[in-house]
Design a protein around this motif. Structure first.
Motif, PDB file in Angstrom:
ATOM      1  N   TRP A 215       0.690  -1.103  -0.026  1.00 53.65           N
ATOM      2  CA  TRP A 215       0.126   0.107   0.060  1.00 53.65           C
ATOM      3  C   TRP A 215       0.979   1.337  -0.086  1.00 53.65           C
ATOM      4  O   TRP A 215       0.295   2.321  -0.638  1.00 53.65           O
ATOM      5  N   TYR A 222      -1.669   6.848  -6.395  1.00 53.93           N
ATOM      6  CA  TYR A 222      -2.646   7.868  -5.904  1.00 53.93           C
ATOM      7  C   TYR A 222      -2.277   9.326  -6.159  1.00 53.93           C
ATOM      8  O   TYR A 222      -3.134  10.052  -6.669  1.00 53.93           O
ATOM      9  N   GLN A 240      -8.667  -5.120   0.391  1.00 51.46           N
ATOM     10  CA  GLN A 240      -9.759  -4.284   0.955  1.00 51.46           C
ATOM     11  C   GLN A 240      -9.243  -4.302   2.632  1.00 51.46           C
ATOM     12  O   GLN A 240      -9.155  -3.398   3.347  1.00 51.46           O
ATOM     13  N   SER A 247      -2.719   1.502   4.046  1.00 55.48           N
ATOM     14  CA  SER A 247      -3.970   1.394   3.574  1.00 55.48           C
ATOM     15  C   SER A 247      -4.920   2.458   3.723  1.00 55.48           C
ATOM     16  O   SER A 247      -6.095   2.695   2.814  1.00 55.48           O
ATOM     17  N   ALA A 250      -6.132   5.184   0.769  1.00 54.34           N
ATOM     18  CA  ALA A 250      -7.506   5.177   0.021  1.00 54.34           C
ATOM     19  C   ALA A 250      -8.370   6.292   0.601  1.00 54.34           C
ATOM     20  O   ALA A 250      -9.075   6.761  -0.213  1.00 54.34           O
ATOM     21  N   GLN A 254      -9.375  10.660  -0.970  1.00 52.87           N
ATOM     22  CA  GLN A 254     -10.695  11.215  -1.346  1.00 52.87           C
ATOM     23  C   GLN A 254     -10.728  12.614  -1.172  1.00 52.87           C
ATOM     24  O   GLN A 254     -11.453  13.281  -2.046  1.00 52.87           O
ATOM     25  N   GLU A 259     -10.905   8.404  -5.894  1.00 54.70           N
ATOM     26  CA  GLU A 259     -11.711   7.697  -5.663  1.00 54.70           C
ATOM     27  C   GLU A 259     -11.351   6.126  -5.814  1.00 54.70           C
ATOM     28  O   GLU A 259     -10.574   5.854  -6.774  1.00 54.70           O
ATOM     29  N   THR A 260     -11.479   5.387  -4.751  1.00 50.38           N
ATOM     30  CA  THR A 260     -11.265   4.008  -4.927  1.00 50.38           C
ATOM     31  C   THR A 260     -12.448   2.896  -5.010  1.00 50.38           C
ATOM     32  O   THR A 260     -13.086   2.877  -4.228  1.00 50.38           O
ATOM     33  N   GLU A 261     -12.225   2.168  -6.129  1.00 49.95           N
ATOM     34  CA  GLU A 261     -13.044   1.013  -6.061  1.00 49.95           C
ATOM     35  C   GLU A 261     -12.415  -0.418  -5.930  1.00 49.95           C
ATOM     36  O   GLU A 261     -11.306  -0.504  -6.542  1.00 49.95           O
ATOM     37  N   PHE A 262     -12.852  -0.974  -4.877  1.00 50.29           N
ATOM     38  CA  PHE A 262     -11.968  -2.279  -4.591  1.00 50.29           C
ATOM     39  C   PHE A 262     -12.744  -3.267  -5.484  1.00 50.29           C
ATOM     40  O   PHE A 262     -13.982  -3.494  -5.702  1.00 50.29           O
ATOM     41  N   VAL A 267      -7.355  -2.744  -6.740  1.00 49.45           N
ATOM     42  CA  VAL A 267      -8.224  -1.584  -6.856  1.00 49.45           C
ATOM     43  C   VAL A 267      -8.154  -0.536  -8.119  1.00 49.45           C
ATOM     44  O   VAL A 267      -7.294  -0.965  -8.985  1.00 49.45           O
ATOM     45  N   LEU A 269      -8.362   3.350  -9.338  1.00 51.53           N
ATOM     46  CA  LEU A 269      -8.615   4.691  -9.062  1.00 51.53           C
ATOM     47  C   LEU A 269      -9.032   5.597 -10.133  1.00 51.53           C
ATOM     48  O   LEU A 269      -8.614   5.428 -11.156  1.00 51.53           O
TER      49      LEU A 269
END
Length: 407
Positions: A215, A222, A240, A247, A250, A254, A259-262, A267, A269
């Protein structure tokens, strides 16, 4: 050596397989050795710090030079103190300036036989390995979590086990929890009540182990997503439900438009329009993210107040001073106080026309600053191969994402 980094002109759409976690890999190697496990560690990191650990475990000699690998120095000092024989462990010039007296004194109190070969309180060390008594010990909760983790991992092998009393505020709690979580997977449970961690004498159980991606390494992507005009970046191998404190990146990003989608295997971004007017955060639990956030906030024009940075003074370099010096080259005046706070209120100065970012033998300086090229015409990084400490193919991944990396 210098690398000139030029950002891509087009949107950044890429998929990256991140390196394995150095923190998890190095703990897993110690626990594998303590459990006499015949099973492999899957997805083991190929960074310098982990290679050093492997070299020590495969070595036929009793003298080990671990270079700049701080985690390896701490973990191996504790591990070797219980392995019969006489051992010498040393490191780079910077490593010989990083204090280790707190760990050494704790180990000697618990029955170890360790002495300093050069300067009192610093490597190199001479270790006469033997069985350790264990028992009660009192330590400041403000010391490096690596010292605490080093003691915890060998605690079950001590004749009396270990009762560790942590006094005051405990820093980097996620790293301690990560260690205890991994120890439990290898069959050893502990009691942690208030500031007392108790581990009874026990035997580790050999198991196969899969290492999660890093991470900390994800934080640089990021940053790239935040600083880009348009981005969709897939990062492979992240969980996650992670034991890694970093971690937290994430959630923190924001407020900087990411934005993070697992997904099942990592993930995704994506860029958003949400930008904080000012960022406040206490990095006591994730100090390795501080350089990333200092750079990205300045580049985005987001003032910040970051606290809990006391361990930055004793990392690979004095990261507080290094950040102030290098950000000034880019035209940003950062102030510090109490050896633990960094603040930027928007003050600017005249930037250097062709800034060259010094890396101070610190992998995170190189990787935290490289994304700044997205807001500049280009950026030059000195001694760029320091990244091999934790992310050996960082520059190749940047090129894959569309950056020009001119050697």
């Amino acid at each position: 050596m210098k690398y000139k980094i030029t950002a891509p002109k087009s949107p950044i759409y890429t998929s990256i397989k991140l390196p394995a976690s150095k923190s998890i890999s190095n703990r897993a190697l110690i626990l594998k050795a303590l459990s006499n496990s015949p099973f492999p560690i899957e997805n083991l990191s190929d960074c310098d710090d982990t290679k050093v650990m492997l070299e020590v475990f495969n070595s036929k000699t009793n003298t080990f030079d671990i270079g700049a690998a701080g985690t390896s120095m701490r973990f191996l000092t504790a591990y070797l103190s219980k392995i019969p024989g006489e051992w010498i462990i040393t490191g780079s010039e910077r490593m010989q300036q990083r204090p280790i007296n707190t760990l050494v004194e704790a180990l000697n109190t618990l029955g170890a036989h360790i002495e300093y070969l050069k300067n009192q309180g610093f490597p190199p060390l001479k270790i006469r390995g033997s069985a350790l008594d264990g028992g009660d010990i009192f330590l400041s909760g403000g010391i490096s979590s690596q010292f605490i983790s080093a003691l915890l991992m060998i605690a079950p092998t001590m004749e009396k086990g270990l009762t560790l009393h942590l006094e005051g505020d405990v820093i980097s709690i996620p790293y301690i929890k990560l260690t205890l979580r991994m120890m439990e997977k290898f069959g050893v449970k502990c009691d942690w009540v208030d500031n007392v961690i108790k581990i009874f004498p026990n035997e580790y159980k050999p198991i196969p182990y899969l290492v999660e991606s890093d991470w900390s390494a994800a934080s640089y992507w990021y940053s790239i997503a935040a600083l880009s005009n348009d981005a969709k970046i897939e990062l492979k191998g992240l969980f996650q439900e992670s034991g890694q404190g970093d971690s937290k990146v994430a959630e923190l990003f924001q407020d900087l438009g990411v934005e993070t989608e697992f997904k099942e295997d990592g993930v995704i971004l994506t860029k958003t329009d949400r930008i904080a007017k000012k960022l406040f955060h206490n990095f006591i639990n994730e100090p390795d993210l501080a350089q990333t956030f200092v750079v990205v906030c300045c580049m985005m024009g987001v003032p910040f107040l970051f606290t809990g940075l006391q361990t930055l003074k004793i990392k690979e370099t004095d990261r507080i001073e290094a950040l102030k010096a290098e950000m000034k080259k880019l035209g940003y005046v950062i102030t510090d106080s109490h050896n633990s706070i960094l603040e930027w209120d928007g003050e600017r100065c005249e930037p250097e026309q062709t800034p060259v970012i010094a890396t101070y033998e610190d992998h995170r300086m190189a990787m935290a600053f490289a994304p700044a090229a997205l807001k500049l015409d280009n950026l030059t990084i000195a001694e760029p191969m320091v990244v091999t400490k934790s992310y050996p193919y960082f520059w190749e991944d940047l090129s894959k994402a569309g950056f020009s990396v001119d050697k």
